[in-house]
Scaffold this motif. Structure first.
Motif, PDB file in Angstrom:
ATOM      1  N   ARG A 129       0.842  -1.194   0.000  1.00 50.39           N
ATOM      2  CA  ARG A 129       0.000   0.000   0.000  1.00 50.39           C
ATOM      3  C   ARG A 129       0.877   1.242   0.000  1.00 50.39           C
ATOM      4  NH1 ARG A 129      -5.403   0.370   1.299  1.00 50.39           N
ATOM      5  NH2 ARG A 129      -6.476  -1.514   1.986  1.00 50.39           N
ATOM      6  N   VAL A 130       0.328   2.359  -0.453  1.00 47.40           N
ATOM      7  CA  VAL A 130       1.001   3.647  -0.324  1.00 47.40           C
ATOM      8  C   VAL A 130       0.224   4.483   0.683  1.00 47.40           C
ATOM      9  CG1 VAL A 130       1.996   3.644  -2.636  1.00 47.40           C
ATOM     10  CG2 VAL A 130      -0.284   4.602  -2.293  1.00 47.40           C
ATOM     11  N   PRO A 131       0.881   5.461   1.313  1.00 47.07           N
ATOM     12  CA  PRO A 131       0.180   6.299   2.303  1.00 47.07           C
ATOM     13  C   PRO A 131      -1.041   6.986   1.700  1.00 47.07           C
ATOM     14  CG  PRO A 131       2.555   6.651   2.407  1.00 47.07           C
ATOM     15  CD  PRO A 131       2.302   5.804   1.198  1.00 47.07           C
ATOM     16  N   PRO A 132      -2.076   7.193   2.510  1.00 48.45           N
ATOM     17  CA  PRO A 132      -3.324   7.773   2.005  1.00 48.45           C
ATOM     18  C   PRO A 132      -3.182   9.213   1.518  1.00 48.45           C
ATOM     19  CG  PRO A 132      -3.368   7.579   4.400  1.00 48.45           C
ATOM     20  CD  PRO A 132      -2.178   6.823   3.929  1.00 48.45           C
ATOM     21  N   ASN A 133      -2.101   9.895   1.916  1.00 46.00           N
ATOM     22  CA  ASN A 133      -1.951  11.296   1.493  1.00 46.00           C
ATOM     23  C   ASN A 133      -1.628  11.434   0.004  1.00 46.00           C
ATOM     24  OD1 ASN A 133       0.590  10.158   2.054  1.00 46.00           O
ATOM     25  ND2 ASN A 133       1.530  12.148   2.342  1.00 46.00           N
ATOM     26  N   TYR A 134      -1.508  10.299  -0.702  1.00 42.11           N
ATOM     27  CA  TYR A 134      -1.295  10.349  -2.151  1.00 42.11           C
ATOM     28  C   TYR A 134      -2.617  10.495  -2.899  1.00 42.11           C
ATOM     29  CZ  TYR A 134       3.691   9.407  -1.977  1.00 42.11           C
ATOM     30  OH  TYR A 134       5.040   9.521  -1.761  1.00 42.11           O
ATOM     31  N   GLY A 135      -3.718  10.520  -2.161  1.00 47.94           N
ATOM     32  CA  GLY A 135      -5.031  10.666  -2.781  1.00 47.94           C
ATOM     33  C   GLY A 135      -5.676   9.314  -3.009  1.00 47.94           C
ATOM     34  N   ASN A 136      -6.977   9.260  -2.830  1.00 45.11           N
ATOM     35  CA  ASN A 136      -7.699   7.993  -2.947  1.00 45.11           C
ATOM     36  C   ASN A 136      -7.565   7.365  -4.331  1.00 45.11           C
ATOM     37  OD1 ASN A 136      -8.570   8.106  -0.314  1.00 45.11           O
ATOM     38  ND2 ASN A 136     -10.530   9.085  -0.809  1.00 45.11           N
ATOM     39  N   ARG A 137      -7.593   8.199  -5.353  1.00 51.29           N
ATOM     40  CA  ARG A 137      -7.554   7.657  -6.718  1.00 51.29           C
ATOM     41  C   ARG A 137      -6.265   6.885  -6.961  1.00 51.29           C
ATOM     42  NH1 ARG A 137      -8.412  11.144 -12.351  1.00 51.29           N
ATOM     43  NH2 ARG A 137      -8.238   9.365 -13.777  1.00 51.29           N
ATOM     44  N   TYR A 138      -5.122   7.500  -6.612  1.00 52.00           N
ATOM     45  CA  TYR A 138      -3.839   6.819  -6.835  1.00 52.00           C
ATOM     46  C   TYR A 138      -3.665   5.657  -5.861  1.00 52.00           C
ATOM     47  CZ  TYR A 138       1.139   5.986  -7.501  1.00 52.00           C
ATOM     48  OH  TYR A 138       2.361   5.405  -7.763  1.00 52.00           O
ATOM     49  N   SER A 139      -4.015   5.899  -4.579  1.00 48.17           N
ATOM     50  CA  SER A 139      -3.845   4.844  -3.569  1.00 48.17           C
ATOM     51  C   SER A 139      -4.661   3.602  -3.921  1.00 48.17           C
ATOM     52  CB  SER A 139      -4.258   5.366  -2.186  1.00 48.17           C
ATOM     53  OG  SER A 139      -3.428   6.424  -1.781  1.00 48.17           O
ATOM     54  N   ASP A 140      -5.892   3.801  -4.353  1.00 47.10           N
ATOM     55  CA  ASP A 140      -6.748   2.668  -4.708  1.00 47.10           C
ATOM     56  C   ASP A 140      -6.235   1.947  -5.954  1.00 47.10           C
ATOM     57  OD1 ASP A 140      -8.328   3.315  -2.569  1.00 47.10           O
ATOM     58  OD2 ASP A 140      -9.931   4.233  -3.761  1.00 47.10           O
ATOM     59  N   ALA A 141      -5.813   2.737  -6.950  1.00 47.26           N
ATOM     60  CA  ALA A 141      -5.282   2.137  -8.181  1.00 47.26           C
ATOM     61  C   ALA A 141      -4.022   1.345  -7.881  1.00 47.26           C
ATOM     62  CB  ALA A 141      -5.002   3.222  -9.220  1.00 47.26           C
TER      63      ALA A 141
END
Length: 199
Positions: A129-141
């Motif tokens: 996973r990446v930290p949530p501060n990267y934005g939901n769109r990028y984090s989810d993708a």
């Protein structure tokens, strides 16, 4: 005497051939960031697996800062040198932190899986996973890369251990990204518990 020596040699060869080697291809999360390598969870993993009646030699080929591209370039020589039975791929965190396109990460992971399979090893993928501060769109993708690759390439997917560690601030370094030495025994036990199902 010759017959006895032949028997002992055959027994040695059989034992050697049946030994199980796990190659861990990862980044700083597996490389023992800012700690002696003996304290890092991959060094503790054989003991945890032995508790579950699995005798496994672990080769920790993790390097801090590695991306999936780095792992892809390093894997062929590692496969040739160590001839592992299994390859655990713990890569992608640095790709995510640098905002690399998810489709590039997916291609690199699939290529590593193909390399491992071609060598006769069984690849196992760890969710990242990446930290949530990267934005939901990028984090989810980014999150979706791993189950997609696992299903497409027919490999086992094990959970991301950091999710169980980061909820305990006393186990995390001041950078908020890397577990402390105190967390490593838990990580080894956690990974062993999921890994043993696939060995």
């Amino acid at each position: 005497m010759i017959r006895l020596l032949s028997f002992v040699f055959a027994l040695f060869v059989s034992s050697y051939a049946s030994s199980t080697t796990l190659l861990i291809l990862g980044d700083s999360l597996s490389a023992g960031y800012q700690m002696p390598i003996a304290q890092a969870w991959p060094s503790l993993l054989p003991e945890e697996l032995a508790k579950q009646n699995k005798t496994v030699d672990v080769v920790n080929a993790s390097i801090s800062g590695d991306t999936t591209g780095n792992g892809l370039s390093r894997l062929p020589s590692l496969l040739q040198e160590h001839q592992p039975s299994y390859v655990l791929i713990e890569l992608g965190a640095n790709d995510g932190l640098r905002g690399f396109p998810p489709n590039n990460v997916e291609k690199n992971l699939s290529a590593m899986i193909a390399q491992a399979k071609a060598s006769g090893a069984t690849p196992i993928l760890m969710q990242i996973r990446v930290p949530p501060n990267y934005g939901n769109r990028y984090s989810d993708a980014f999150f979706d890369i791993y189950p997609t690759v696992a299903q497409k390439d027919g490999v086992s997917l094990i959970p991301f251990f950091l999710e169980q560690v980061i909820i305990k601030p006393e186990w995390m370094m001041s950078d908020g990204l890397h577990p402390k030495p105190e967390a490593q025994p838990f990580i080894a036990e956690y990974v062993a518990g999921h890994l043993v199902k696939h060995l």
